[in-house]
Write an enzyme that holds these catalytic residues in place. Structure first.
Site: not given
Length: 403
Positions: A115, A192, A195, A218, A357
């Site tokens: 991202h 990260d 997700q 999220k 992104c």
């Protein structure tokens, strides 16, 4: 097992629509909304500052929320820094590490699927420090781990990984990759988890990540709250990112000393209502069961993938590997993703369109953008069927033919 009809009732906003954009932001159940409202109705004050009753209630609400978040990922409370988002968490890390630890010719390694918030920040730091930003690429729409490891050496100071891609859906074997990196380098490993954490069980101790970030919005929580997990000894070695109230120990005219983590990174008045909502979201996810959510989403993405590979004119960017989240990224020959999304919206089917992104990834894939449907615990196979029928309608409107 998920009781989908009961879950859907917890999300009144979903009535009459097919919301397929949870990778951008999830919807919020009533329990989360009620928790935030109740905090502001009964406990609102500035935490860590006031000796009065409301101040104590606000402090308790904030720190209890930190404990809920920490327990959820098997961390200690003082290893959880509340931020406004995963983006802010990653910028905090890159700024502080770049300012204090990186020097010329040091190397930062990341994946092309990163991202922008785990890419553009490192570009800026590399330029400022005359360091090098190095990419690994994909195999089967998933990070090529052999290539990644081949690019790590004694010059590598940071490895910035993506646990799950927001475009291809690929989930990497993070525990194994981190163990292999440790054999080659003492680089800081930053993950990260934006997700992944909403969709699967995450144990940061088991993974052995140095830092792990995620965004509350999220995973059913309000916008404006995120987390930065860091190993305690590493956080306390880093200098502060922001300066101000509530992060200081002593301040003199020409110098100051700072508290340990997490306070040293939480300058100013914090988003206590957001933290309360984050904790309520986690309690909701725990009630449903992360294993149940993961199983349900796997069934959805497998069902959707099998449907989409048979549609004529579809270019599919979701990984064929079974280690994937419920993300379906695609293009249709002759159609712009914005047109796809707009036409689907006329049928109350809501997807994302654009580069998500992830412009370097899209350029690597040979297209500057894509359409993306993403699923969560409140989605059903009926949502998938509506999407498939909606694609036929898109092709009809744009005169592209049907299946």
């Amino acid at each position: 097992m998920l009781h989908l009809q009961d879950i859907i009732k917890d999300f009144p906003i979903l009535d009459g629509i097919h919301y397929l954009d949870s990778a951008a932001t999830s919807q919020k159940p009533k329990e989360v909304l009620d928790a935030v409202v109740n905090y502001y109705l009964s406990s609102n004050a500035n935490p860590h500052r006031s000796a009065h009753r409301l101040g104590s209630l606000a402090t308790d609400a904030y720190e209890n929320s930190r404990k809920v978040v920490a327990d959820f990922i098997n961390a200690k409370p003082n290893e959880i820094v509340f931020t406004k988002s995963a983006t802010e968490s990653l910028n905090l890390l890159s700024t502080v590490i770049g300012r204090d630890l990186l020097k010329a010719d040091d190397e930062i390694v990341t994946g092309i699927e990163s991202h922008h918030s785990n890419c553009v920040n490192w570009q800026a730091i590399a330029k400022k420090n005359n360091a090098k930003l190095i990419y690994a690429y994909l195999k089967n729409f998933s990070l090529d781990v052999d290539e990644l490891l081949s690019k790590i050496n004694e010059k590598t100071k940071v490895v910035a990984l993506t646990h799950a891609s927001n475009v291809t859906g690929a989930i990497i074997d993070l525990k194994t990759i981190i163990a292999d990196i440790r054999k080659k380098s003492d680089a800081l490993i930053i993950v990260d988890g934006t997700q992944s954490m909403p969709h699967m069980r995450v144990d940061v101790k088991d993974l052995d990540a140095d830092f792990y970030v995620a965004s509350g919005h999220k995973m059913l929580a309000p916008m404006g709250i995120g987390l930065l997990y860091g190993k305690e000894e590493l956080l306390n070695k880093l200098n502060p990112f922001h300066y101000g109230g509530d992060m200081i120990e002593y301040v003199f005219e020409q110098e100051a000393s700072f508290l340990d983590s997490p306070q040293r990174f939480e300058a100013g008045t914090q988003n206590v209502g957001g933290a309360v909502g984050f904790a309520a979201a986690i309690e909701y996810l725990k009630k449903i069961g992360m294993e149940n959510i993961e199983k349900h989403e796997k069934e959805l993405i497998d069902y959707a993938y099998d449907k989409f590979i048979d549609i004529e004119g579809i270019q599919l960017y979701t990984t064929p590997l079974k280690t994937r989240t419920a993300v379906l990224a695609f293009n249709i020959d002759g159609a712009h993703p914005h047109d796809i999304a707009t036409i689907l919206d006329s049928k109350k089917i809501m997807i994302r369109s654009g580069h998500h992104c992830a412009q370097p990834l899209h350029r690597y894939l040979g297209r500057p953008f894509s359409a993306r449907a993403s699923f969560y615990l409140y989605n059903t196979k009926e949502d998938v069927d509506a999407l498939v029928d909606g694609i036929d309608y898109v092709k009809e409107v744009l005169k592209l033919g049907t299946r």
